[in-house]
Design a protein around this motif. Structure first.
Motif, PDB file in Angstrom:
ATOM      1  N   ARG A 126       0.804  -1.219   0.000  1.00 34.30           N
ATOM      2  CA  ARG A 126       0.000   0.000   0.000  1.00 34.30           C
ATOM      3  C   ARG A 126       0.841   1.274   0.000  1.00 34.30           C
ATOM      4  O   ARG A 126       0.340   2.352  -0.303  1.00 34.30           O
ATOM      5  CB  ARG A 126      -0.920   0.009   1.218  1.00 34.30           C
ATOM      6  N   ARG A 127       2.088   1.176   0.356  1.00 37.23           N
ATOM      7  CA  ARG A 127       2.915   2.379   0.422  1.00 37.23           C
ATOM      8  C   ARG A 127       3.752   2.517  -0.843  1.00 37.23           C
ATOM      9  O   ARG A 127       4.200   1.530  -1.426  1.00 37.23           O
ATOM     10  CB  ARG A 127       3.817   2.340   1.655  1.00 37.23           C
ATOM     11  N   THR A 128       3.966   3.744  -1.250  1.00 37.93           N
ATOM     12  CA  THR A 128       4.794   4.013  -2.436  1.00 37.93           C
ATOM     13  C   THR A 128       6.203   4.410  -2.035  1.00 37.93           C
ATOM     14  O   THR A 128       7.128   4.307  -2.845  1.00 37.93           O
ATOM     15  CB  THR A 128       4.174   5.143  -3.280  1.00 37.93           C
ATOM     16  N   ASN A 129       6.368   4.849  -0.781  1.00 35.64           N
ATOM     17  CA  ASN A 129       7.662   5.282  -0.287  1.00 35.64           C
ATOM     18  C   ASN A 129       7.695   5.028   1.216  1.00 35.64           C
ATOM     19  O   ASN A 129       6.771   5.434   1.929  1.00 35.64           O
ATOM     20  CB  ASN A 129       7.844   6.780  -0.575  1.00 35.64           C
ATOM     21  N   PRO A 130       8.735   4.370   1.742  1.00 38.22           N
ATOM     22  CA  PRO A 130       8.764   4.070   3.167  1.00 38.22           C
ATOM     23  C   PRO A 130       8.702   5.316   4.056  1.00 38.22           C
ATOM     24  O   PRO A 130       8.304   5.223   5.215  1.00 38.22           O
ATOM     25  CB  PRO A 130      10.116   3.356   3.352  1.00 38.22           C
ATOM     26  N   PHE A 131       9.064   6.461   3.515  1.00 35.50           N
ATOM     27  CA  PHE A 131       9.146   7.663   4.338  1.00 35.50           C
ATOM     28  C   PHE A 131       7.862   8.500   4.320  1.00 35.50           C
ATOM     29  O   PHE A 131       7.790   9.530   4.978  1.00 35.50           O
ATOM     30  CB  PHE A 131      10.329   8.522   3.891  1.00 35.50           C
ATOM     31  N   TRP A 132       6.844   8.034   3.569  1.00 36.14           N
ATOM     32  CA  TRP A 132       5.622   8.828   3.489  1.00 36.14           C
ATOM     33  C   TRP A 132       4.390   7.945   3.659  1.00 36.14           C
ATOM     34  O   TRP A 132       4.447   6.782   3.468  1.00 36.14           O
ATOM     35  CB  TRP A 132       5.538   9.569   2.149  1.00 36.14           C
TER      36      TRP A 132
END
Length: 247
Positions: free
Chosen positions: A241-247
């Motif tokens: 579900r995430r596109t970037n671990p930081f967001w």
């Protein structure tokens, strides 16, 4: 140093750690918690989570978030290593973290409490970053206790801890020096990764009254495998579900 003075220092250190954990959860990792409605407001339950990140920060963050959101005690089964380090030992004593119970919290469950367990143990946090989010085999102790007590088992997935403290290697000499299972090569401070914690629907652990030891043992093995499979699926879903671990 007097006992009273030492106790005061422990209290101050624990208060500081409580504040740091709250800041980490809210502002640094921006923890997104879902599935809280699956946790009973009263009565016992097992919360079974994956374990990751070189320094096992996930256990402390999860515990802090659950305590605050549920407004009830959450007992946590942990490695005895936590009692070697201050202020972690003081924090553990304040919140009744336990490590030397072969029944994995049966008395606490029978008293109506919540118990959190990380069945991967040291193997979960000790795996290299290249194998992140690949769950290690679960120790079956929690499953046997769940079958014996009939308490609901809630699978918990934590995504973000692997990247926050990635384990890039080990330093064997330091591990031996401090009597640790490993001493990781990782970042000095955790990285500001966004965390997602998901609590799944309860998995039934009950068996028929009067069931034989063999039947209960077989049920515990099935439950252990089912919960591990469920947590792995939840972890995979939340990662996707995430596109970037930081967001």
């Amino acid at each position: 140093m007097t006992q009273a003075h030492a106790g005061s220092l422990d209290e101050s250190a624990t208060d500081l750690l409580e504040g740091v954990l709250g800041w980490l959860a809210d502002d640094y990792f921006r923890v997104e918690l879902s599935g809280l409605e699956n946790v009973p407001r009263t009565g016992p339950a097992f919360l079974i989570a994956n374990h990751s990140g070189a320094w096992a920060l996930d256990a402390l963050v999860l515990h802090k978030v659950l305590l605050r959101e549920l407004c009830r005690p959450v007992h946590m089964y942990a490695s005895e290593l936590i009692f070697r380090m201050q202020p972690l030992a003081a924090y553990a004593r304040r919140h009744e973290v336990f490590c030397d119970d072969p029944t994995v919290g049966r008395e606490r469950l029978e008293a109506g409490h919540l118990v959190t367990v990380f069945p991967e143990g040291i193997d979960g946090v000790g795996k290299p970053f290249s194998q992140r989010y690949r769950l290690r085999p679960f120790s079956p102790g929690f499953a046997l206790t769940a079958v014996q007590t009939g308490v609901p088992v809630l699978p918990v997935a934590i995504v973000g801890a692997e990247e926050a403290y990635p384990k890039l290697g080990e330093i064997g000499s330091l591990a031996r020096r401090f009597a640790l299972p490993y001493f990781p090569v990782t970042t000095l401070l955790p990285l500001p990764v966004k965390w997602r914690i998901s609590i799944g629907e309860p998995v039934s652990a009950s068996v028929a009254d009067g069931a034989s030891f063999a039947v209960r043992s077989a049920a515990a093995r099935r439950l252990c495998d089912e919960v591990r499979f469920t947590v792995q699926g939840m972890v995979d879903r939340d990662r996707a579900r995430r596109t970037n671990p930081f967001w």
